[in-house]
Scaffold this active site. Structure first.
Site, PDB file in Angstrom:
ATOM      1  CB  ILE A   6      -1.174  -0.553   1.304  1.00  0.00           C
ATOM      2  CG1 ILE A   6      -1.805  -1.695   1.262  1.00  0.00           C
ATOM      3  CG2 ILE A   6      -2.132   1.235   1.323  1.00  0.00           C
ATOM      4  CD1 ILE A   6      -2.659  -1.352   2.537  1.00  0.00           C
ATOM      5  CG  ASN A  78      -3.964   5.194  -0.440  1.00  0.00           C
ATOM      6  OD1 ASN A  78      -5.266   6.080  -0.876  1.00  0.00           O
ATOM      7  ND2 ASN A  78      -2.875   6.254   0.411  1.00  0.00           N
ATOM      8  CE1 TYR A 145      -5.655  13.882  -7.347  1.00  0.00           C
ATOM      9  CE2 TYR A 145      -8.712  14.448  -7.526  1.00  0.00           C
ATOM     10  CZ  TYR A 145      -7.361  14.154  -7.357  1.00  0.00           C
ATOM     11  OH  TYR A 145      -7.840  13.098  -6.588  1.00  0.00           O
ATOM     12  CE  LYS A 149      -6.139  10.334  -8.088  1.00  0.00           C
ATOM     13  NZ  LYS A 149      -5.397   9.711  -7.414  1.00  0.00           N
ATOM     14  CB  THR A 178      -7.615  12.548   3.902  1.00  0.00           C
ATOM     15  OG1 THR A 178      -7.797  13.340   2.382  1.00  0.00           O
ATOM     16  CG2 THR A 178      -8.644  11.354   3.899  1.00  0.00           C
TER      17      THR A 178
END
Length: 240
Positions: A6, A78, A145, A149, A178
């Site tokens: 991860i 991630n 961004y 993605k 977050t």
């Protein structure tokens, strides 16, 4: 027992996912720039993923830590960044390079190394890329961004097509409470016209917690029909 590698494992979704998988008895290898004080996984590798030179060696070391008797090996890409926030003309070349490196090139490089280091037949091989709904729509102020993605979604589909024995998915996890959301809320409306909407998500309690999201991702990966799921997914809109 399953094994998980991860990235971005030091905080947010990555840390919550690492803790929950470890508690469930799985082996977790975390990769991030710094090791969290409350790390509970098997191995933690400290590395800034913008530095591409060591990625192959890091993945080789991670896979070497995995016992031979695991039933599945999963790479969870991630780690990511929302920056730079601002209209396209304001972005500097070094900011764009850092954004695309972390959001797209690093997952590609890690996935390539994962495919080289794991062998067909040893265990199920899975790649879970944490994407975003931003990769599937245009959002003013997030051009870097959104682009990273969108590329991650398409790359995942290519990997899934190339390797019949590997299940790859690109998952939009929703809007999570977050550090990335804090960065968004601290930006300026001149750079991000939807700023007040995102501040309202926090004020009105509409943000999911990292723990809730991690639990949803684990449920996704443990679905009996995981291998048959579409490549590009939204955690909030999974088929039942």
């Amino acid at each position: 027992m399953e094994a998980y590698v991860i990235t971005g494992a030091s905080k947010g979704i990555g840390l919550a996912l690492s803790k929950q998988l470890t508690q469930a008895g799985h082996q977790v290898i975390g990769i991030a720039r710094s090791k969290p004080a409350d790390w509970t996984g098997h191995v933690f590798i400290t590395h800034n993923l913008i530095d591409m030179d060591r990625i192959s060696g890091i993945m080789a070391s991670a896979i070497n830590e995995i016992p031979q008797d695991v039933t599945a090996i999963t790479l969870v890409n991630n780690a990511g960044t929302i920056e730079p926030i601002g209209f396209a003309a304001s972005a500097q070349p070094e900011e764009l390079a850092a954004s695309i490196s972390l959001n797209l090139v690093a997952p590609m490089a890690l996935s390539a190394a994962f495919l080289r280091e794991t062998k067909p037949g040893r265990a199920k091989r899975r790649i879970v890329n944490i994407s975003s709904g931003a990769g599937r729509k245009h959002i003013a102020g997030w051009s870097a961004y959104c682009t990273g993605k969108a590329g991650l979604d398409h790359y995942t589909a290519c990997v899934d097509a190339e390797y019949p024995d590997v299940k790859a998915v690109s998952v939009a996890p929703g809007i999570i409470d977050t550090a990335m959301q804090e960065t968004i809320r601290n930006s300026g409306e001149e750079d991000f016209p939807q700023l007040e909407h995102f501040r309202d998500y926090k004020r009105s309690g509409k943000l999911s917690s990292p723990e809730e999201t991690a639990a949803g991702l684990i449920a996704l990966m443990q679905r009996p029909d995981f291998e048959e799921l579409p490549v590009v997914l939204d955690l909030r809109e999974l088929p039942q």
